[in-house]
Motif scaffolding. Sequence first.
Motif, PDB file in Angstrom:
ATOM      1  N   PHE A 137      -7.212  -4.701   2.570  1.00 48.34           N
ATOM      2  CA  PHE A 137      -7.169  -3.266   2.842  1.00 48.34           C
ATOM      3  C   PHE A 137      -7.284  -2.495   1.524  1.00 48.34           C
ATOM      4  O   PHE A 137      -6.772  -2.926   0.499  1.00 48.34           O
ATOM      5  CB  PHE A 137      -5.863  -2.909   3.541  1.00 48.34           C
ATOM      6  CG  PHE A 137      -5.881  -1.590   4.259  1.00 48.34           C
ATOM      7  CD1 PHE A 137      -6.411  -1.479   5.530  1.00 48.34           C
ATOM      8  CD2 PHE A 137      -5.375  -0.452   3.647  1.00 48.34           C
ATOM      9  CE1 PHE A 137      -6.426  -0.249   6.197  1.00 48.34           C
ATOM     10  CE2 PHE A 137      -5.397   0.773   4.296  1.00 48.34           C
ATOM     11  CZ  PHE A 137      -5.919   0.880   5.581  1.00 48.34           C
ATOM     12  N   PRO A 138      -7.965  -1.344   1.522  1.00 46.23           N
ATOM     13  CA  PRO A 138      -8.111  -0.554   0.286  1.00 46.23           C
ATOM     14  C   PRO A 138      -6.754  -0.227  -0.339  1.00 46.23           C
ATOM     15  O   PRO A 138      -5.761  -0.024   0.355  1.00 46.23           O
ATOM     16  CB  PRO A 138      -8.827   0.716   0.759  1.00 46.23           C
ATOM     17  CG  PRO A 138      -9.547   0.297   2.007  1.00 46.23           C
ATOM     18  CD  PRO A 138      -8.686  -0.738   2.657  1.00 46.23           C
ATOM     19  N   GLU A 139      -6.728  -0.176  -1.653  1.00 48.42           N
ATOM     20  CA  GLU A 139      -5.477   0.072  -2.373  1.00 48.42           C
ATOM     21  C   GLU A 139      -5.005   1.512  -2.219  1.00 48.42           C
ATOM     22  O   GLU A 139      -3.803   1.782  -2.133  1.00 48.42           O
ATOM     23  CB  GLU A 139      -5.665  -0.260  -3.860  1.00 48.42           C
ATOM     24  CG  GLU A 139      -4.394  -0.137  -4.681  1.00 48.42           C
ATOM     25  CD  GLU A 139      -4.599  -0.559  -6.121  1.00 48.42           C
ATOM     26  OE1 GLU A 139      -3.623  -0.518  -6.893  1.00 48.42           O
ATOM     27  OE2 GLU A 139      -5.735  -0.944  -6.479  1.00 48.42           O
ATOM     28  N   ILE A 182       0.645  -2.245   1.724  1.00 51.89           N
ATOM     29  CA  ILE A 182       1.900  -2.726   1.155  1.00 51.89           C
ATOM     30  C   ILE A 182       1.646  -3.959   0.292  1.00 51.89           C
ATOM     31  O   ILE A 182       2.141  -4.064  -0.829  1.00 51.89           O
ATOM     32  CB  ILE A 182       2.917  -3.044   2.270  1.00 51.89           C
ATOM     33  CG1 ILE A 182       3.244  -1.774   3.070  1.00 51.89           C
ATOM     34  CG2 ILE A 182       4.190  -3.655   1.684  1.00 51.89           C
ATOM     35  CD1 ILE A 182       4.142  -2.023   4.261  1.00 51.89           C
ATOM     36  N   SER A 183       0.837  -4.889   0.816  1.00 49.76           N
ATOM     37  CA  SER A 183       0.503  -6.098   0.068  1.00 49.76           C
ATOM     38  C   SER A 183      -0.739  -6.733   0.667  1.00 49.76           C
ATOM     39  O   SER A 183      -1.148  -6.402   1.791  1.00 49.76           O
ATOM     40  CB  SER A 183       1.664  -7.101   0.099  1.00 49.76           C
ATOM     41  OG  SER A 183       1.894  -7.538   1.436  1.00 49.76           O
ATOM     42  N   THR A 184      -1.348  -7.648  -0.084  1.00 48.03           N
ATOM     43  CA  THR A 184      -2.521  -8.377   0.412  1.00 48.03           C
ATOM     44  C   THR A 184      -2.667  -9.680  -0.359  1.00 48.03           C
ATOM     45  O   THR A 184      -2.266  -9.780  -1.530  1.00 48.03           O
ATOM     46  CB  THR A 184      -3.803  -7.536   0.278  1.00 48.03           C
ATOM     47  OG1 THR A 184      -4.900  -8.260   0.858  1.00 48.03           O
ATOM     48  CG2 THR A 184      -4.115  -7.237  -1.174  1.00 48.03           C
ATOM     49  N   ASN A 185      -3.209 -10.689   0.317  1.00 44.50           N
ATOM     50  CA  ASN A 185      -3.533 -11.960  -0.352  1.00 44.50           C
ATOM     51  C   ASN A 185      -5.036 -12.183  -0.393  1.00 44.50           C
ATOM     52  O   ASN A 185      -5.500 -13.281  -0.685  1.00 44.50           O
ATOM     53  CB  ASN A 185      -2.838 -13.124   0.344  1.00 44.50           C
ATOM     54  CG  ASN A 185      -3.256 -13.274   1.807  1.00 44.50           C
ATOM     55  OD1 ASN A 185      -4.151 -12.566   2.286  1.00 44.50           O
ATOM     56  ND2 ASN A 185      -2.620 -14.187   2.533  1.00 44.50           N
ATOM     57  N   GLY A 186      -5.777 -11.118  -0.087  1.00 43.95           N
ATOM     58  CA  GLY A 186      -7.226 -11.205  -0.071  1.00 43.95           C
ATOM     59  C   GLY A 186      -7.793 -11.607   1.273  1.00 43.95           C
ATOM     60  O   GLY A 186      -8.970 -11.382   1.547  1.00 43.95           O
ATOM     61  N   ILE A 187      -6.959 -12.220   2.096  1.00 42.17           N
ATOM     62  CA  ILE A 187      -7.393 -12.655   3.432  1.00 42.17           C
ATOM     63  C   ILE A 187      -6.781 -11.757   4.505  1.00 42.17           C
ATOM     64  O   ILE A 187      -7.442 -11.358   5.454  1.00 42.17           O
ATOM     65  CB  ILE A 187      -7.009 -14.129   3.678  1.00 42.17           C
ATOM     66  CG1 ILE A 187      -7.657 -15.039   2.626  1.00 42.17           C
ATOM     67  CG2 ILE A 187      -7.436 -14.559   5.090  1.00 42.17           C
ATOM     68  CD1 ILE A 187      -7.233 -16.480   2.728  1.00 42.17           C
ATOM     69  N   HIS A 188      -5.499 -11.464   4.326  1.00 36.68           N
ATOM     70  CA  HIS A 188      -4.805 -10.547   5.229  1.00 36.68           C
ATOM     71  C   HIS A 188      -4.108  -9.477   4.397  1.00 36.68           C
ATOM     72  O   HIS A 188      -3.854  -9.666   3.212  1.00 36.68           O
ATOM     73  CB  HIS A 188      -3.767 -11.283   6.087  1.00 36.68           C
ATOM     74  CG  HIS A 188      -4.356 -12.293   7.013  1.00 36.68           C
ATOM     75  ND1 HIS A 188      -4.474 -13.621   6.683  1.00 36.68           N
ATOM     76  CD2 HIS A 188      -4.874 -12.166   8.257  1.00 36.68           C
ATOM     77  CE1 HIS A 188      -5.027 -14.279   7.682  1.00 36.68           C
ATOM     78  NE2 HIS A 188      -5.284 -13.413   8.658  1.00 36.68           N
ATOM     79  N   SER A 189      -3.781  -8.356   5.054  1.00 37.38           N
ATOM     80  CA  SER A 189      -3.075  -7.276   4.384  1.00 37.38           C
ATOM     81  C   SER A 189      -1.938  -6.778   5.273  1.00 37.38           C
ATOM     82  O   SER A 189      -2.049  -6.763   6.503  1.00 37.38           O
ATOM     83  CB  SER A 189      -4.016  -6.104   4.079  1.00 37.38           C
ATOM     84  OG  SER A 189      -5.058  -6.498   3.203  1.00 37.38           O
ATOM     85  N   ILE A 190      -0.832  -6.399   4.640  1.00 43.56           N
ATOM     86  CA  ILE A 190       0.275  -5.748   5.330  1.00 43.56           C
ATOM     87  C   ILE A 190       0.148  -4.259   5.047  1.00 43.56           C
ATOM     88  O   ILE A 190       0.099  -3.842   3.891  1.00 43.56           O
ATOM     89  CB  ILE A 190       1.641  -6.275   4.839  1.00 43.56           C
ATOM     90  CG1 ILE A 190       1.704  -7.801   5.011  1.00 43.56           C
ATOM     91  CG2 ILE A 190       2.768  -5.593   5.602  1.00 43.56           C
ATOM     92  CD1 ILE A 190       1.570  -8.264   6.452  1.00 43.56           C
ATOM     93  N   VAL A 191       0.079  -3.471   6.114  1.00 44.05           N
ATOM     94  CA  VAL A 191      -0.241  -2.051   5.975  1.00 44.05           C
ATOM     95  C   VAL A 191       0.820  -1.183   6.647  1.00 44.05           C
ATOM     96  O   VAL A 191       1.262  -1.470   7.758  1.00 44.05           O
ATOM     97  CB  VAL A 191      -1.624  -1.743   6.595  1.00 44.05           C
ATOM     98  CG1 VAL A 191      -1.976  -0.272   6.430  1.00 44.05           C
ATOM     99  CG2 VAL A 191      -2.696  -2.628   5.964  1.00 44.05           C
ATOM    100  N   SER A 192       1.232  -0.130   5.947  1.00 43.76           N
ATOM    101  CA  SER A 192       2.125   0.877   6.512  1.00 43.76           C
ATOM    102  C   SER A 192       1.278   1.909   7.258  1.00 43.76           C
ATOM    103  O   SER A 192       0.291   2.416   6.719  1.00 43.76           O
ATOM    104  CB  SER A 192       2.929   1.552   5.398  1.00 43.76           C
ATOM    105  OG  SER A 192       3.530   2.749   5.857  1.00 43.76           O
TER     106      SER A 192
END
Length: 207
Positions: A137-139, A182-192
């Motif tokens: 997800f975009p920063e 919130i965070s990402t590992n390049g494969i998945h992202s945690i988004v608020s």
Amino acid sequence: MQVSAVKCGRIQVDGEMVPVSYIVKSSQKISHFLHRHEPPVMAWDVPILDKEDDVVTVWKPATVPVHPCGQYRKNTVVGVLQAEYGLAPLFPIHRLDRLVSGLLILARNATKADLFRQEIEAGKVQKLYVAKVVGEFPEDEQIVDVNVNYNAREGRSTAEVGNSCDGSSIKGKTACTKFTRISTNGIHSIVSCKPITGRTHQVRNLF
């Protein structure tokens, strides 16, 4: 069909079985009883996180609707809390879509429910969703402002984006949401996900 329903007692007058030839009198109450199977839900347990004299906070599992609606009557958060914990009456302060899990606040009396309603309308209470999405997800914060068109008959929604070139009208209701990674590992992202408006299926339709 009505004849057989009268004969087997599914149609009653003032709570009593009557013959098919019975003539209904003025002010008598006719009841028609039906047996209906509710659609199954994937979870029955509704954990209580906090219980006070006028408020109860629970964890709503996915697939369970908040209150009776459509084909659901007993398989609801309110129904489970009443049947398993004897909590009644209950007044949901807000709602989560059937397929969404998360914290749910319910008032235990009408006075507290009205107080919460006033605070929500004044913007003192807000919702915040956390979602796991595929991809990086975009920063920077993303603000999505489109229309959500909810089809109650099909139980699904679509995001509608206007086209000023062809002059076509946009269907649905305006829906604005702020997304922050919130965070990402390049494969998945945690988004608020912070909804500015409150529309059915708003968050899931904007990804």
